[in-house]
Write an enzyme that holds these catalytic residues in place. Sequence first.
Site, PDB file in Angstrom:
ATOM      1  N   HIS A 123       5.860   9.678  15.282  1.00  0.00           N
ATOM      2  CA  HIS A 123       5.394  10.955  14.765  1.00  0.00           C
ATOM      3  C   HIS A 123       5.217  12.032  15.835  1.00  0.00           C
ATOM      4  CE1 HIS A 123       4.869   8.935  11.039  1.00  0.00           C
ATOM      5  NE2 HIS A 123       3.700   8.408  11.272  1.00  0.00           N
TER       6      HIS A 123
ATOM      7  N   ASP B 190       0.819  -1.213   0.000  1.00  0.00           N
ATOM      8  CA  ASP B 190       0.000   0.000   0.000  1.00  0.00           C
ATOM      9  C   ASP B 190       0.856   1.268   0.000  1.00  0.00           C
ATOM     10  OD1 ASP B 190      -2.684   1.316   0.372  1.00  0.00           O
ATOM     11  OD2 ASP B 190      -1.730   1.966   2.230  1.00  0.00           O
ATOM     12  N   LEU B 191       1.920   1.291   0.798  1.00  0.00           N
ATOM     13  CA  LEU B 191       2.769   2.479   0.871  1.00  0.00           C
ATOM     14  C   LEU B 191       3.396   2.796  -0.482  1.00  0.00           C
ATOM     15  CD1 LEU B 191       4.260   4.671   2.553  1.00  0.00           C
ATOM     16  CD2 LEU B 191       6.095   2.999   2.868  1.00  0.00           C
TER      17      LEU B 191
ATOM     18  N   LYS C 187       9.288   3.160   9.751  1.00  0.00           N
ATOM     19  CA  LYS C 187       8.924   2.849  11.126  1.00  0.00           C
ATOM     20  C   LYS C 187       7.960   1.664  11.153  1.00  0.00           C
ATOM     21  CE  LYS C 187       4.862   5.738  11.556  1.00  0.00           C
ATOM     22  NZ  LYS C 187       3.907   4.608  11.696  1.00  0.00           N
TER      23      LYS C 187
ATOM     24  N   ASP D 197       2.866   2.857  17.057  1.00  0.00           N
ATOM     25  CA  ASP D 197       2.795   3.333  15.687  1.00  0.00           C
ATOM     26  C   ASP D 197       2.933   4.847  15.588  1.00  0.00           C
ATOM     27  OD1 ASP D 197       2.344   3.272  12.884  1.00  0.00           O
ATOM     28  OD2 ASP D 197       0.218   3.661  13.189  1.00  0.00           O
TER      29      ASP D 197
ATOM     30  N   LYS E  79       6.924  17.165   6.032  1.00  0.00           N
ATOM     31  CA  LYS E  79       5.839  18.078   5.700  1.00  0.00           C
ATOM     32  C   LYS E  79       6.328  19.529   5.719  1.00  0.00           C
ATOM     33  CE  LYS E  79       2.026  15.191   7.366  1.00  0.00           C
ATOM     34  NZ  LYS E  79       1.259  15.194   6.113  1.00  0.00           N
TER      35      LYS E  79
END
Length: 468
Positions: free
Chosen positions: A231, A19-20, A139, A226, A173
Site C-alpha cells: 500500500h 472476512d474479506l 496481497k 503487509d 480509492k
Amino acid sequence: MTGPDLPPQVLVLFGATGDLARRKLFPGLFFLWREGLLPAAFRIIGSGRHSPGTDEEFRDEVRQEGEGWEDFASRISFVTSSADDGSELAEAVRAVEQELGGDARRLVYLSVPPSAAIGMVRMLEKEGLNERAHLVLEKPFGTDLASAKELDAALLDVFAPEQLFRIDHFLGKEAVQNILALRFANGLFEPVWNAQHVAYVQIDVPEEIGIEGRASFMESTGTFRDMISTHLFQLLGFVALEPPTAIDAEGLHEEKAKVFRAIRRLDPAKVVFGQYEGYRDEEGVADDSQVETFVALEARVDNWRWKGVPFYLRTGKALAQTRRTITVGFREPPLEVFPCDADGEPNELVLELTDDAEIFVDLRAKRPGPALEIAHARMSLALVEAFPGSTAVEAYERLLLDAMRGDQALFTSTAEVERLWELCDPVLADPPPVHTYPQGSWGPQEAVDLPGPRGWRIPEERDARERG
C-alpha cells in the site's frame, strides 16, 4: 464498457467464507448489481476447502441489507475445492457457462495465503479454469523477492500478462485517483510538484484497531510485508511518478516502475519497527514474538524531480487515530518582508484518502483587522460537496469492475512487485530492533522523532498549533 456492455461473467471467489469476502467482495458486487454495472448475465460461485452447508445457508452467511438481495442472491452458489482437487468446481463453472451462453468470461478471485497461491494456480491450469479468465490476486504477492519471483514464474506459466490483476485496494480509492487529477489536470500544481518547491512528503496510515483476532496472519507476515511493500510504496509511486503518456495501464505502470527503480536503498537507521504493548498477550501470538505491528521509515527518490526530498511513511496498529493521509509540505518563502512576526510552519497540501475524500491546503493569510497580522487559514475541497448527486464507488467495487473490463491501470505489475521486494528484502534480512509502544499512542519515540523538529502532520494537535 458499462455493465450491460460486458459479456456474461462467472465470478469464482476463493476464500468466499472469509472476512474479506464478507466485508468487501459480496457488498461490492451487490452494490455494482444495484447500480446496473454488472453484466445482465452473471453467476457467483464461492469456493473453499470447507462447505458452509447448502447454497441457501451460504447465501445467509454473506447476506447484505438492501432491496433486491433475494434476486441477487439467487445467482450465488458454493462448491468446495482445494489445490489438490478442483474437479467439482470446474464442472460447476462449465455448467453455469452453458446456462449463460458461449461468450461467458471468468473472473477468478484468489484470496489465499502466499504459501497456497502456487498450488491453486496449478489447480486452475489442470482444470482448464485459466481459459477465458481474468485472475485477481490478493496481497501479499510472496513474502520476499525469491518467493515473489517463484509466484510470478508460476503465474506467467499459466496465465498471459493481460489476464493477471494484482489487487491493491488503496489504488481503487477515489482520493488516490484524485492525485492524478490534481497533478496533471491543474496548471496550479504540476509546476511546483518537484524538489525545488516541495520540502517533504508524508504518507501516514495509522490504525486504532489491534490485530482483531488475526494473530496467525500478523505473526507470519508482519506490518512491513503487509503494508509497506504494498500500500504505502504504491501511494508513494502515485505521488512521485512523472507525467505518463496516457492515464492508462501501460502509462501508469511504466512511470511507477521508474519511480521504484529510483528509490534509494533503505537506510536501516531510518527504519523504525514497533510492537504495541499487550500484543504478546493476544491469543495465538508467541510469548517472545518480535513481529512488528508498526513501521515508520524515510525513503529517498534519487531522480531529478525528487532529489533531496524525504518521503516519510508510517503505519501501524493500536495507534491514536485511524487515518489515510498524504501531506505535501512546501518550501518556505522569505518571511522577513512582513512587518510582524510570521511563523516558520510550512504551507501543506493534504489529501485525506477516506471514502468522504477531502483535499485542503494550509496557507497563510492576513487576519482581518487594522494590523497586517499573518495567520494560518485553510482552503478545502470536499469532493462529495463539490459534486452533488455523484455516486462514490468504493475501492473494491471499482477494482472488481475494472478486472471484469480488463483494465489493469489501477492494479500492480510484475515489475513493480519484484522491484519493491528488492527494496524491502534487505530490511527483512537484517531488521531493526522492535520498540514497544503504548496502545493509543503514535508509536515508538524513535518514529515520532523521525521527521525531525517539524514532526508528523498528524496528530491534529499540530494543526491547532499552526492555526493559532
